[in-house]
Scaffold this motif. Structure first.
Motif, PDB file in Angstrom:
ATOM      1  N   ILE A  64      49.997  27.054  19.003  1.00 14.03           N
ATOM      2  CA  ILE A  64      50.482  28.323  19.555  1.00 14.03           C
ATOM      3  C   ILE A  64      51.992  28.394  19.361  1.00 14.03           C
ATOM      4  O   ILE A  64      52.726  27.441  19.633  1.00 14.03           O
ATOM      5  CB  ILE A  64      50.123  28.442  21.054  1.00 14.03           C
ATOM      6  CG1 ILE A  64      48.609  28.550  21.221  1.00 14.03           C
ATOM      7  CG2 ILE A  64      50.823  29.639  21.687  1.00 14.03           C
ATOM      8  CD1 ILE A  64      48.162  28.557  22.656  1.00 14.03           C
ATOM      9  N   ASP A  65      52.476  29.539  18.905  1.00 10.79           N
ATOM     10  CA  ASP A  65      53.913  29.774  18.778  1.00 10.79           C
ATOM     11  C   ASP A  65      54.396  30.291  20.126  1.00 10.79           C
ATOM     12  O   ASP A  65      54.273  31.472  20.441  1.00 10.79           O
ATOM     13  CB  ASP A  65      54.183  30.784  17.659  1.00 10.79           C
ATOM     14  CG  ASP A  65      55.664  30.971  17.404  1.00 10.79           C
ATOM     15  OD1 ASP A  65      56.473  30.272  18.053  1.00 10.79           O
ATOM     16  OD2 ASP A  65      55.999  31.816  16.550  1.00 10.79           O
ATOM     17  N   TRP A  66      54.904  29.378  20.934  1.00 13.06           N
ATOM     18  CA  TRP A  66      55.275  29.707  22.308  1.00 13.06           C
ATOM     19  C   TRP A  66      56.442  30.686  22.364  1.00 13.06           C
ATOM     20  O   TRP A  66      56.512  31.515  23.271  1.00 13.06           O
ATOM     21  CB  TRP A  66      55.593  28.432  23.097  1.00 13.06           C
ATOM     22  CG  TRP A  66      54.371  27.579  23.266  1.00 13.06           C
ATOM     23  CD1 TRP A  66      54.068  26.449  22.603  1.00 13.06           C
ATOM     24  CD2 TRP A  66      53.276  27.831  24.153  1.00 13.06           C
ATOM     25  NE1 TRP A  66      52.844  25.955  23.006  1.00 13.06           N
ATOM     26  CE2 TRP A  66      52.331  26.790  23.969  1.00 13.06           C
ATOM     27  CE3 TRP A  66      52.979  28.828  25.082  1.00 13.06           C
ATOM     28  CZ2 TRP A  66      51.136  26.705  24.665  1.00 13.06           C
ATOM     29  CZ3 TRP A  66      51.793  28.748  25.779  1.00 13.06           C
ATOM     30  CH2 TRP A  66      50.878  27.702  25.579  1.00 13.06           C
ATOM     31  N   GLY A  67      57.349  30.627  21.408  1.00 12.91           N
ATOM     32  CA  GLY A  67      58.482  31.557  21.379  1.00 12.91           C
ATOM     33  C   GLY A  67      58.007  32.979  21.175  1.00 12.91           C
ATOM     34  O   GLY A  67      58.455  33.917  21.852  1.00 12.91           O
ATOM     35  N   GLU A  68      57.074  33.164  20.231  1.00  8.14           N
ATOM     36  CA  GLU A  68      56.538  34.502  19.973  1.00  8.14           C
ATOM     37  C   GLU A  68      55.738  35.005  21.169  1.00  8.14           C
ATOM     38  O   GLU A  68      55.824  36.186  21.525  1.00  8.14           O
ATOM     39  CB  GLU A  68      55.645  34.457  18.726  1.00  8.14           C
ATOM     40  CG  GLU A  68      55.083  35.809  18.331  1.00  8.14           C
ATOM     41  CD  GLU A  68      54.193  35.714  17.104  1.00  8.14           C
ATOM     42  OE1 GLU A  68      53.207  36.466  17.061  1.00  8.14           O
ATOM     43  OE2 GLU A  68      54.478  34.889  16.219  1.00  8.14           O
ATOM     44  N   LEU A  69      55.014  34.131  21.808  1.00  5.99           N
ATOM     45  CA  LEU A  69      54.240  34.501  22.986  1.00  5.99           C
ATOM     46  C   LEU A  69      55.160  34.930  24.129  1.00  5.99           C
ATOM     47  O   LEU A  69      54.902  35.925  24.805  1.00  5.99           O
ATOM     48  CB  LEU A  69      53.340  33.338  23.431  1.00  5.99           C
ATOM     49  CG  LEU A  69      52.407  33.597  24.601  1.00  5.99           C
ATOM     50  CD1 LEU A  69      51.416  34.713  24.266  1.00  5.99           C
ATOM     51  CD2 LEU A  69      51.674  32.348  24.992  1.00  5.99           C
ATOM     52  N   ALA A  70      56.259  34.218  24.314  1.00  4.97           N
ATOM     53  CA  ALA A  70      57.215  34.579  25.358  1.00  4.97           C
ATOM     54  C   ALA A  70      57.856  35.918  25.066  1.00  4.97           C
ATOM     55  O   ALA A  70      58.068  36.727  25.968  1.00  4.97           O
ATOM     56  CB  ALA A  70      58.283  33.484  25.490  1.00  4.97           C
ATOM     57  N   ASP A  71      58.155  36.184  23.785  1.00  6.18           N
ATOM     58  CA  ASP A  71      58.735  37.487  23.405  1.00  6.18           C
ATOM     59  C   ASP A  71      57.749  38.617  23.700  1.00  6.18           C
ATOM     60  O   ASP A  71      58.152  39.680  24.179  1.00  6.18           O
ATOM     61  CB  ASP A  71      59.114  37.489  21.922  1.00  6.18           C
ATOM     62  CG  ASP A  71      60.280  36.571  21.627  1.00  6.18           C
ATOM     63  OD1 ASP A  71      61.022  36.196  22.555  1.00  6.18           O
ATOM     64  OD2 ASP A  71      60.425  36.202  20.422  1.00  6.18           O
ATOM     65  N   GLN A  72      56.476  38.399  23.434  1.00 11.05           N
ATOM     66  CA  GLN A  72      55.483  39.427  23.683  1.00 11.05           C
ATOM     67  C   GLN A  72      55.294  39.676  25.171  1.00 11.05           C
ATOM     68  O   GLN A  72      55.078  40.810  25.595  1.00 11.05           O
ATOM     69  CB  GLN A  72      54.142  39.051  23.047  1.00 11.05           C
ATOM     70  CG  GLN A  72      54.140  39.110  21.556  1.00 11.05           C
ATOM     71  CD  GLN A  72      52.808  38.688  20.963  1.00 11.05           C
ATOM     72  OE1 GLN A  72      51.900  38.290  21.662  1.00 11.05           O
ATOM     73  NE2 GLN A  72      52.711  38.764  19.635  1.00 11.05           N
ATOM     74  N   LEU A  73      55.417  38.635  25.981  1.00 14.58           N
ATOM     75  CA  LEU A  73      55.284  38.801  27.416  1.00 14.58           C
ATOM     76  C   LEU A  73      56.485  39.514  28.025  1.00 14.58           C
ATOM     77  O   LEU A  73      56.359  40.223  29.024  1.00 14.58           O
ATOM     78  CB  LEU A  73      55.085  37.435  28.102  1.00 14.58           C
ATOM     79  CG  LEU A  73      53.759  36.742  27.828  1.00 14.58           C
ATOM     80  CD1 LEU A  73      53.757  35.356  28.449  1.00 14.58           C
ATOM     81  CD2 LEU A  73      52.601  37.556  28.362  1.00 14.58           C
ATOM     82  N   ASP A  74      57.679  39.359  27.411  1.00 14.90           N
ATOM     83  CA  ASP A  74      58.872  40.016  27.915  1.00 14.90           C
ATOM     84  C   ASP A  74      58.853  41.496  27.643  1.00 14.90           C
ATOM     85  O   ASP A  74      59.516  42.272  28.331  1.00 14.90           O
ATOM     86  CB  ASP A  74      60.126  39.397  27.278  1.00 14.90           C
ATOM     87  CG  ASP A  74      60.413  38.004  27.856  1.00 14.90           C
ATOM     88  OD1 ASP A  74      59.937  37.725  28.966  1.00 14.90           O
ATOM     89  OD2 ASP A  74      61.102  37.215  27.167  1.00 14.90           O
TER      90      ASP A  74
END
Length: 139
Positions: free
Chosen positions: A128-138
């Protein structure tokens, strides 16, 4: 000369009870070994019960015979089940030979599947690309 074997009558019942209890408890905890002991006790129970039934014209010995038969049936079921379980555990582990010593074999099989599932989850979490996931959640 007719013998009075009153001591054999309770022995048939005792071996029948031992056979039934050992077939269930021993089959679960000790697998093939418990099932084998249950089969031997069941056969002894039936032999002694048949002897008593002949001597008493069928008045005694039925309980020991029934318990012995049930012990043999359950013992045979556990022997077959443990053999199949042991074979599946060994094939799952990629080894040959060996046997299942009770329902511990099922635990080993379940643990093996659980470990595979945990490894798959770990691999998925690592990909999982955690950085991309965090950006999508923001957003």
């Amino acid at each position: 000369m007719e013998q009075n074997n009153n001591n054999v009558s309770p022995l048939g019942m005792i071996f029948g009870i031992i056979s039934l209890v050992v077939s269930i408890v021993g089959g679960i905890t000790f697998g093939v070994i418990g099932a084998g002991i249950a089969l031997v006790c069941g056969i002894l129970a039936i032999v002694m019960s048949v002897k008593v039934k002949k001597e008493t014209d069928g008045a005694k010995g039925t309980g020991g015979m029934v318990m012995g038969i049930l012990g043999i049936v359950f013992g045979a079921l556990f022997a077959i089940g443990c053999t199949v379980c042991g074979a599946s555990v060994m094939s799952e582990a990629g080894t040959s030979g060996g046997t299942c010593y009770g329902c511990v074999g099922i635990k080993c099989f379940v643990d093996s599947k659980t470990n595979e599932f945990q490894d798959a989850l770990k691999d998925a979490a690592e990909n999982i690309d955690w950085g991309e996931l965090a950006d999508q959640l923001d957003q």
